[in-house]
Design an enzyme around this catalytic site. Structure first.
Site, short mmCIF file in Angstrom:
data_model
loop_
_atom_site.label_atom_id
_atom_site.label_comp_id
_atom_site.label_asym_id
_atom_site.label_seq_id
_atom_site.Cartn_x
_atom_site.Cartn_y
_atom_site.Cartn_z
N SER A 36 -4.58 21.12 -46.44
CA SER A 36 -3.42 22.00 -46.31
C SER A 36 -3.84 23.45 -46.43
CB SER A 36 -2.40 21.67 -47.41
OG SER A 36 -1.40 22.67 -47.53
N TYR A 73 -0.19 19.77 -56.15
CA TYR A 73 -0.34 19.43 -54.73
C TYR A 73 -1.49 20.20 -54.11
CZ TYR A 73 0.72 19.39 -49.71
OH TYR A 73 0.64 19.29 -48.33
#
Length: 283
Positions: free
Chosen positions: A175, A188
């Site tokens: 990400s 995350y």
């Protein structure tokens, strides 16, 4: 305040359902296939919706049979399977939790039983739970986020490796948050940083076997995870701060996976592609 891009909306369950989104994400490929994955077999986790769905349909258009691994979004998974079948390829639906090592082993076993081989592994399943303060991240949340986002990648790859031959490809979804961080998604973003290190380390380990390991680091992409994560006002302006002033669509990200899965990227391993709407990332 950023301008509204999509209608305000939320979902109360992760990883979210594409059937409940409006507008629906765009997942169909934009161009005809050219056989770049002819006779290949791919596993895609989180394959029911979002980026996983777009990659599955594109892989099928390019000739691959696809195993779609999903948590519990049966309706989304069925839609994806139908789209794969319309491309003339077979879709194997496998429901379960990638955080369970035994399930990952069962997935690979069923793929080998059904298709006889395995060529491409796409680790893509993820969850995220915003917390404004580090102290608000409970041990349970920390464990669950790492088990899904990182342990699941390791478990599935471990199960797949005995069956991967020279020329196979492993593709991990990291990400943009692994590179610039995220103040409300600390756990995350940390899993996504771990995935970058995993990708680079495993690529070095498998280079002599000519098994390539790469990753894709999407920016803000319009997927079910977004309304399942953020409040309605944040969802409405999601992606507006990027240079291209909008979120990306899944079918704008899927070609990165195709490139890394096929022979077009035969001299690329240990690398990360960045479909993120124009944000310059050092990495």
């Amino acid at each position: 305040m950023s301008e509204q891009i999509n209608p305000p909306q939320t979902q109360d369950h992760q990883p979210g359902r594409e059937t409940e989104m409006h507008p629906k994400p765009e997942y169909m490929p934009r161009y005809p296939g050219s056989g770049r994955l002819a006779d290949k077999v791919a596993i895609i986790t989180g394959g029911d919706s979002g980026i996983g769905r777009a990659a599955a349909v594109l892989f099928a258009r390019e000739g691959a049979q696809v195993a779609l691994v999903y948590l519990e979004e049966t309706e989304d998974a069925a839609i994806t399977a139908d789209a794969v079948k319309r491309e003339g390829r077979e879709a194997l639906l496998l429901r379960g939790d990638v955080a369970d090592k035994a399930f990952c082993e069962a997935v690979v076993g069923q793929v080998i039983e059904n298709f006889g081989k395995l060529d491409v592994v796409v680790n893509n399943a993820a969850e995220q739970h915003p917390q404004e303060e580090l102290g608000d991240i409970s041990p349970e949340q920390l464990r669950e986020t790492f088990e899904t986002n990182f342990f699941g990648y390791v478990y599935l790859t471990q199960a797949a490796l005995p069956y991967l031959q020279e020329g196979a490809a492993i593709i991990n979804t990291t990400s943009i948050t692994a590179y610039r961080g995220s103040p409300s998604l600390v756990d995350y973003a940390s899993t996504k940083g771990a995935i970058v290190a995993f990708t680079r380390s495993l690529s070095a380990q498998l280079a002599e076997k000519n098994i390539r390991v790469n990753a894709v680091a999407p920016g803000p992409i319009w997927t079910p995870l977004i309304p399942a994560t953020f409040p309605a006002d944040k969802v409405a302006e999601f992606g507006a701060s990027q240079p291209l002033k909008r979120p990306g669509q899944p079918n704008e990200v899927a070609p990165s996976y195709l490139f890394l899965a096929c022979e077009d990227s035969s001299y690329i391993t240990g690398q990360v592609l960045h479909p993120n709407g124009g944000e310059v990332i050092n990495g």
